[in-house]
Scaffold this active site. Structure first.
Site, short mmCIF file in Angstrom:
data_model
loop_
_atom_site.label_atom_id
_atom_site.label_comp_id
_atom_site.label_asym_id
_atom_site.label_seq_id
_atom_site.Cartn_x
_atom_site.Cartn_y
_atom_site.Cartn_z
CG ASP A 298 -29.02 -17.24 36.50
OD1 ASP A 298 -27.86 -16.80 36.47
OD2 ASP A 298 -29.30 -18.44 36.73
CG LEU A 299 -29.96 -12.04 31.69
CD1 LEU A 299 -29.50 -11.75 30.27
CD2 LEU A 299 -30.43 -10.76 32.37
CG ASP A 341 -28.58 -16.85 31.82
OD1 ASP A 341 -27.95 -17.91 31.99
OD2 ASP A 341 -29.73 -16.67 32.25
#
Length: 425
Positions: A298-299, A341
């Protein structure tokens, strides 16, 4: 047919007057009585009679056969020959003008009536058939599909302009040739070319079969339909073949198939393709006694990016993140986007768990460097969770779930890091 206008061409005056009277007695009009071929041509042009009664032997330079030939070619007026000569050479020569009947002198009114009415009937049928053929040819030439027809022997007798274009051959090159010499096809892009013939048409062609038209070195995908033409007795009298270029349809199908297994934004594999490659990767790892890694990524604080710069800018960040991940992984690996994301990475052919952890750590380091998005530099860190086969799971769902648990552990630990799965999660 009574009331029709008839031109009489006869060079013997007494015979001409006798025939003229018979014509009138039968209820026809006489458009003129002339004694030479030259006069016949002039009156035919001026009066446009419905029929010409033409003596074969005439005064002047043009005999009846030559005059009749010109009249038929110029004005399509039906001709009935009047002659006292029945030798084979004369009759063969007379057929050049496509006569609609013969009368051997002397003849009576009944014989004249039958010859005239038969000529009118034949001419009417011939005119109607020609008109139908013209309409049919115009229709077949205007359709957007390629069309070829053959006779009972499989010899091509018609090819429309679209078929000419698709085959790269003119009508003159194709008509008169066997269908199997002109129409070469293959099944599938790599199939062996073969000539289509009546036997194959008789066995049936399935429209959705993967046919390719072979023209030299080119292979053109086509939709193909063909059938035999039979008479009332069921005897094959010909065939018709209809085909169309489906290149654009093929490209659209390929594009749709691609989009079905790829993310529309980043062009990375989607969940469906990733799961398939994970299944295949596990089979190979078991067979070769290798390890395999699954990374969930995940960002960090991606929502803040969307809220600050807008969703369009956020999409550009996701695209750039996908490119970075592709650069950091090997050809044997798969980088996918599951949505939002969230990215997933399949690490194949690992000899040790440490090598998988090293790849994950390089990814974390890379996301600590500024990325350029829409001429703006920014740092977007990432959190990763790693699960290994066979250490942390044997099945795809199990590995994905445990990589996800490891990801949440990385976030709980402060983000911007990789976390290897542990039973304590």
């Amino acid at each position: 047919m009574k009331g029709k206008r008839i031109l009489l061409v006869e060079d013997e005056l007494l015979i001409a007057r006798h025939i003229e009277q018979m014509v009138k007695n039968l209820g026809y009009q006489v458009a003129g009585v002339v004694e030479s071929g030259e006069q016949a041509l002039r009156v035919a042009a001026e009066q446009a009679p419905d029929l010409v009664l033409m003596d074969i032997r005439l005064k002047g330079q043009l005999d009846g056969i030559e005059a009749a030939t010109r009249i038929w070619k110029l004005y399509s007026i039906p001709i009935v020959y009047l002659t006292a000569f029945t030798d084979e050479d004369t009759l063969v020569k007379a057929t050049l003008a496509e006569p609609f009947g013969y009368l051997i002198k002397p003849f009576d009114e009944k014989e004249l009536l039958v010859a005239i009415e038969l000529a009118f009937y034949k001419h009417q049928v011939d005119t109607e058939n020609k008109e139908k053929r013209r309409w049919l040819k115009a229709i077949l030439s205007s359709i957007t599909d390629g069309l070829i027809s053959t006779d009972r022997e499989g010899i091509i007798n018609f090819i429309n302009p679209v078929a000419e274009q698709l085959l790269g051959k003119t009508s003159e090159q194709a008509v008169g040739q066997p269908l199997e010499n002109i129409f070469l096809i293959q099944e599938g892009p790599g199939g062996k070319p073969w000539g289509l013939n009546l036997d194959r048409l008789a066995s049936g062609l399935v429209a959705d079969e993967d046919f390719y038209l072979v023209t030299g070195e080119d292979r053109l995908p086509v939709e193909l339909r063909g059938s035999l033409i039979r008479d009332e007795a069921g005897t094959v009298v010909g065939s018709v073949l209809v085909f169309r270029d489906i290149t654009q349809r093929k490209l659209q199908e390929e594009r749709l198939n691609y989009l079905a297994i790829h993310d529309a934004l980043t062009d990375l594999p989607n969940r469906l393709l990733f799961n398939d490659r994970l299944r295949i990767g596990l089979e190979q790892a078991r067979r070769r006694n290798l390890k395999l890694g699954v990374i969930m990524l995940d960002l960090d604080f991606f929502k803040v990016i969307n809220d600050t710069y807008g969703h369009s800018f956020g999409d550009l960040v996701l695209i750039e993140a996908g490119k970075i991940l592709k650069q950091l992984t090997r050809k044997t690996d798969t980088v996918a986007r599951f949505g939002g994301d969230e990215f997933t990475i399949l690490l194949g052919e690992l000899h040790t768990g440490t090598s998988g952890l090293q790849i994950a750590e390089r990814i974390v380091q890379a996301f600590n460097l500024p990325m350029t998005v829409d001429n703006r530099k920014l740092v977007v860190t990432a959190s990763l969770g790693l699960a290994l086969f066979p250490d942390h799971g044997q099945e795809p769902e199990e590995l994905l779930k445990r990589a996800d648990l490891a990801l949440y552990a990385a976030k709980d630990a402060g983000r911007n890091r990789v976390q290897l799965y542990s039973e304590k999660f």
